[in-house]
Enzyme design. Structure first.
Site, short mmCIF file in Angstrom:
data_model
loop_
_atom_site.label_atom_id
_atom_site.label_comp_id
_atom_site.label_asym_id
_atom_site.label_seq_id
_atom_site.Cartn_x
_atom_site.Cartn_y
_atom_site.Cartn_z
CG HIS A 174 -42.87 40.72 -25.39
ND1 HIS A 174 -42.61 39.81 -25.27
CD2 HIS A 174 -44.56 40.78 -25.17
CE1 HIS A 174 -43.21 39.59 -24.22
NE2 HIS A 174 -44.43 39.42 -24.54
NE ARG A 215 -31.98 42.30 -11.64
CZ ARG A 215 -32.84 42.47 -11.75
NH1 ARG A 215 -33.93 42.27 -12.94
NH2 ARG A 215 -33.49 42.99 -10.47
CG LEU A 228 -31.79 43.90 -19.36
CD1 LEU A 228 -31.38 45.44 -20.23
CD2 LEU A 228 -30.07 43.66 -19.63
CG ASP A 238 -39.81 50.61 -18.63
OD1 ASP A 238 -39.69 49.18 -18.50
OD2 ASP A 238 -40.52 50.97 -18.79
CG MET A 291 -34.37 33.95 -22.22
SD MET A 291 -36.13 34.73 -23.05
CE MET A 291 -37.32 33.28 -21.45
CG ASN A 340 -37.34 42.73 -25.66
OD1 ASN A 340 -37.05 42.03 -25.73
ND2 ASN A 340 -38.31 42.70 -24.58
C1 GRF Z 1 -38.47 35.62 -30.39
O1 GRF Z 1 -40.02 35.24 -29.87
C2 GRF Z 1 -38.34 37.02 -29.08
O2 GRF Z 1 -39.83 37.97 -29.16
C3 GRF Z 1 -38.79 36.51 -27.97
O3 GRF Z 1 -38.05 36.17 -27.49
C4 GRF Z 1 -38.00 34.95 -28.68
C5 GRF Z 1 -36.67 34.71 -29.28
O4 GRF Z 1 -35.81 33.95 -30.44
N1 GRF Z 1 -38.12 37.83 -26.93
P1 GRF Z 1 -35.02 33.75 -31.20
O5 GRF Z 1 -33.80 33.65 -30.13
O6 GRF Z 1 -34.88 35.43 -31.86
O7 GRF Z 1 -35.07 32.88 -32.22
#
Ligand code: GRF
Length: 194
Positions: free
Chosen positions: A108, A64, A92, A140, A89, A106
């Site tokens: 989420h 990584r 880091l 973080d 995905m 990020n």
């Molecule tokens: C989104 O739901 C984001 O919040 C999560 O992964 C998904 C990515 O969707 N981390 P996209 O690739 O931006 O369409």
């Protein structure tokens, strides 16, 4: 604000950011590069269509830290000031987080700290919550963790399925990410002027 975006898949948040930078909704900014760790990420075509440089940096059996170092070098070469994770995905490495300390954000699909990790929308749905949502936060070394920049609540409706709830959250994600970057771009401008 010179932005670099990391993706692994569809890239709808990335496309929303690029479009908002181009329209000026996110002021004084440019998206200089979109980097994917997956060669087949759908978002790569979306970025190219929008005239943004794309790069694939696959893990290829490396550690990584080695993988992240290559990505960090590519970002630094381009003078990236803010790294946006948009459906990236991978967790880091601590080295990467240190190199871009306070400059990684990020999105989420839950109201963090609730439901970090994969399938956050399904986690919230299965838990039977009345309200979930999405969060933009600084990154973080922990998964889906760090100071919150903005959050948006999304109500779970009576007839919702995981899919319809996920769709409504995604629509809010796009606007929330734009609003958060707008705020950071305006703060950056104020700092540069001071
Ligand atoms: C989104 O739901 C984001 O919040 C999560 O992964 C998904 C990515 O969707 N981390 P996209 O690739 O931006 O369409």
């Amino acid at each position: 604000m010179k932005i670099g975006i990391l993706i692994s898949g569809r890239g709808s948040n990335m496309a929303a950011i690029v479009d908002a930078v181009k329209s000026g909704e996110i002021p004084n900014s440019s998206v200089a590069v979109v980097i994917s760790d997956k060669a087949d990420a759908g978002g790569l075509a979306k970025a190219a269509e929008r005239g943004v440089e794309t790069l694939v940096v696959e893990r290829r059996g490396r550690t990584r830290a080695e993988h992240d170092a290559e990505i960090a070098d590519e970002l630094e070469k381009r003078g990236i000031e803010l790294v946006c994770l948009a459906g990236y995905m991978r967790l880091l490495s601590p080295e990467f987080v240190r190199r871009f300390a306070g400059r990684i954000v990020n999105i989420h699909p839950s109201l963090l700290p609730a439901f970090p990790g994969l399938d956050a929308q399904k986690q919230a749905f299965d838990a039977g919550v009345a309200v979930t949502g999405c969060t933009v936060h600084y990154v973080d070394e922990l998964l889906d963790h760090g100071p919150v920049i903005l959050q948006k609540e999304v109500e779970r409706l009576k007839d919702d399925t995981v899919e319809t709830l996920t769709q409504r959250i995604l629509a809010e994600e796009h606007q929330l990410y734009i609003n958060a970057l707008k705020k950071l771009a305006m703060d950056a401008r104020a700092t540069k002027q001071a």
